[in-house]
Scaffold this active site. Structure first.
Site, mmCIF file in Angstrom:
data_model
loop_
_atom_site.group_PDB
_atom_site.id
_atom_site.type_symbol
_atom_site.label_atom_id
_atom_site.label_comp_id
_atom_site.label_asym_id
_atom_site.label_seq_id
_atom_site.Cartn_x
_atom_site.Cartn_y
_atom_site.Cartn_z
ATOM 1 N N LEU A 235 7.795 3.205 -8.703
ATOM 2 C CA LEU A 235 6.873 2.613 -9.642
ATOM 3 C C LEU A 235 5.276 2.247 -9.007
ATOM 4 C CD1 LEU A 235 7.524 2.743 -12.764
ATOM 5 C CD2 LEU A 235 8.166 0.093 -12.510
ATOM 6 N N HIS A 236 4.778 3.479 -8.566
ATOM 7 C CA HIS A 236 3.536 3.173 -8.181
ATOM 8 C C HIS A 236 2.526 4.041 -8.839
ATOM 9 C CE1 HIS A 236 5.324 2.011 -3.971
ATOM 10 N NE2 HIS A 236 5.168 1.069 -4.794
ATOM 11 N N ALA A 237 1.224 4.032 -8.710
ATOM 12 C CA ALA A 237 0.200 4.934 -9.051
ATOM 13 C C ALA A 237 0.501 5.211 -10.454
ATOM 14 C CB ALA A 237 0.171 6.250 -8.123
#
Lengths: 90, 577
Positions: A14-16
């Site tokens: 759950l990044h970028a």
């Protein structure tokens, strides 16, 4: 109140962009939505990109989504579905 | 107050005269005090909401403008727009205003700082780097709240005279050059980043103007004479007429020189001089050069928050190689530190950055960074002629270490079966006196050399080239510099290895004849200077240049050299008429 769990399967977690997609979808619901690791007590606001990023949810993490409000069931299910879909990275 | 005209002076760079409206660039903000209020909170909430709207509008405007210019930096601002709309931070700011009775600016300070720290503490460097974005947005909101002008350089109206204390690469990366009529700064000189930028873009600039930020009022009509180094605010009509006629004759000269722009530079007795171009990845023009004498790779590191990976670098290097279309490209490895800092690579502060861990010294310490750049460069070398140039080499040990690492990377590519140019020339920048004095030995070991006259001069004269207080000690035309240049050229000629000059001196029309007389056959400069330099070369013979160089080498002071050059030029122009 309605809760669901989902495991992150996409490479970047759950990044970028996935984090951004997740927050955008959460904001489209009226309910108050929070996420947390099931083993942790503290949950964070799912409509906050900064809080989501600060959690460092990576690939393999299981996330519990809790929604409370008029569209709680639809909200939790839609967000879990987005996680299961791998954010189009698969 | 109004009506009184103001005259300031500084160092003229890049030539030309321009009229425009001033914009004062104040990137810093007054300290936000922790002010509390007793009155109802509603007006403070309304002010906060207004600042959110205004900031969102600014950010969308920047995104559109950068996207229209095809700039990657647009992503940074799109991501900031998302943070601006963060629900949790919004709730906290409203809470701080309504419950803690903080003013909007103080509430934003407290909450944004707290969230920035939250991100800065995360283990993932990519996420930690986003803290800078939060602080950037914080300043944007506070500027609106304090009624200060936005500090964006990406949204300036056409015809802007940009006035600043100093401009950093990260500031100018956002500039839309078509909107900048002229640049005026308090710091800087002929060789500073701003000067190089202005010359490359052909924007008139006057630097080292003391007290410019106090003396020049914002949004005022201003004339910048970058021929004489004068800045006039609210110029009187008679002066405007004079400046316009001066501008017209300058443009006439420029037009006359333009005829030479795409010609080969040849002396009157038929000796060709190769003219190279110095490029930096933005607004590059390789049409009028014979080769690219300096490709500064720093630009890739400027307008981003995280280090560019190998693939990103490879794609950019390939783009330049393709654009060069068969002309030789001299790729200089990362040259940061000194006067160049970048947000994605925070470096410890040094007392003497020019004598510190910069350029090659830095990359030899940061092996992974260096390897990824060398890999990207070598891979791109398969697509066109290229040579690799190491900056800030002080000894042959430096060169050998850089070369060994490059060979190591080559073997790695061999095992992976990745193509690259095996006989790629490896060369050095000569800018440190310790290697300049060993030019004969260096010429034996390296494949080529390029002389950075800006740094060579600052190290030879022991005068910080950015410090206005010692500007007079920075002597580009010192006989010591000339003697040094002659020895380097002799050493490389004897070894049969190419040597070129890529410093500001190469583009200085006063110096060109002298440099050719000293033996140089390759000069590299920004493309904006090509027409004038080629026109100059086409106006003298090698024999005349040699005589001039001999006379200059016999001078004992810079003053004598400059007088000699002035006399020579007035004779030359007399002959032309």
């Amino acid at each position: 109140m309605f809760s669901m769990q989902a495991q992150l399967i996409n490479a970047s977690g759950l990044h970028a962009r996935p984090a951004s997609d997740f927050v955008k979808l959460a904001k489209s619901f009226a309910s108050r939505i929070t996420v947390r690791r099931p083993e942790q007590a503290d949950a964070v606001n799912a409509k906050s990109i900064v809080m989501i990023l600060s959690q460092g949810f990576c690939k393999g993490t299981t996330i519990e989504i809790t929604a409370e409000g008029p569209d709680e069931e639809a909200a939790a299910m839609a967000l879990a579905e987005l996680i299961h879909s791998g954010f189009g990275e698969m | 107050m109004d009506g009184a005209s103001i005259r300031l002076t500084g160092i003229a760079v890049s030539g030309g005269i321009a009229f425009g409206h001033t914009f004062l660039y104040h990137p810093e903000l007054p300290e936000i005090r922790c002010d509390r209020f007793e009155t109802p909170p509603e007006p403070h909430i309304a002010a906060y909401e207004h600042s959110l709207h205004a900031a969102a509008e600014q950010l969308s405007g920047i995104c559109r403008s950068l996207q229209a210019r095809g700039r990657d930096a647009a992503q940074i601002f799109a991501a900031q727009l998302e943070i601006l709309q963060d629900e949790e931070m919004d709730i906290c700011v409203r809470g701080a205003i309504a419950e803690e009775r903080l003013t909007a600016a103080a509430a934003v300070e407290q909450v944004y700082e707290q969230f920035a720290q939250l991100l800065a503490q995360t283990a993932d460097p990519l996420i930690a780097a986003r803290a800078a974005d939060i602080r950037d947005i914080k300043l944007r909101l506070q500027r609106v709240l304090l009624g200060l002008e936005s500090a964006d350089l990406s949204l300036l109206p056409p015809g802007t005279v940009l006035v600043a204390r100093d401009l950093f690469p990260s500031d100018t990366a956002l500039l839309d050059p078509s909107c900048i009529a002229a640049i005026v700064t308090e710091l800087g000189n002929q060789t500073s980043h701003t000067a190089i930028l202005a010359k490359g873009l052909g924007i008139p600039a006057v630097l080292a103007v003391r007290g410019a930020m106090e003396a020049i009022p914002p949004h005022t009509v201003c004339a910048v004479d970058a021929l004489s180094g004068e800045v006039f605010c609210r110029p009187e009509e008679a002066l405007c007429v004079h400046l316009r006629s001066k501008q017209a004759s300058f443009q006439e000269d420029a037009l006359r020189q333009q005829k030479y722009r795409y010609r080969q530079a040849v002396t009157t007795d038929g000796v060709p001089i190769e003219i190279g171009v110095n490029i930096g990845g933005q607004n590059d023009d390789l049409a009028s050069c014979d080769y690219c004498g300096l490709f500064r790779t720093e630009f890739l590191f400027l307008d981003r928050q995280i280090l560019p990976d190998e693939q990103t670098q490879f794609a950019e290097y390939c783009r330049v190689v393709e654009q060069a279309d068969g002309k030789l490209v001299t790729l200089r490895t990362l040259d940061i530190g000194g006067d160049k800092s970048v947000p994605c690579l925070p470096l410890p502060k040094e007392d003497n950055p020019f004598l510190g861990c910069r350029a090659l010294r830095l990359t030899l310490n940061r092996r992974e960074l260096f390897r990824s750049q060398l890999r990207a460069a070598l891979r791109a070398s398969a697509y066109g002629p290229m040579q690799i140039l190491y900056p800030m080499v002080g000894s042959l040990t430096d060169f050998r270490r850089a070369k060994a690492l490059t060979r190591e990377v080559m073997r790695e590519l061999d095992t992976e079966g990745v193509p690259y140019r095996r006989d790629i020339p490896l060369g050095i920048m000569i800018e440190i006196p310790s290697i300049a004095l060993l030019a004969d030995m260096a010429a034996d070991e390296v494949d080529f050399a390029s002389i950075g006259t800006n740094d060579l001069c600052q190290y030879l004269c022991a005068a910080d080239r950015l410090n206005p207080a010692v500007a007079e000690y920075y002597e580009t035309f010192s006989p010591a510099v000339l003697r040094c240049l002659r020895e380097i050229c002799r050493a490389f000629d004897r070894a049969g290895k190419p040597v070129s000059i890529c410093g500001e001196m190469a583009g200085d029309t006063r110096a060109v004849k002298l440099l050719v007389g000293l033996g140089y056959r390759r000069l590299s400069m920004s493309s904006g200077q090509h027409a004038a330099v080629k026109a100059a070369i086409c106006g003298f013979s090698l024999e005349e240049a040699r005589v001039l160089a001999e006379k200059a080498l016999a001078c004992r002071t810079q003053e004598e050299v400059l007088r000699l050059l002035d006399e020579d030029r007035s004779c030359g122009s007399a002959l032309l008429v």
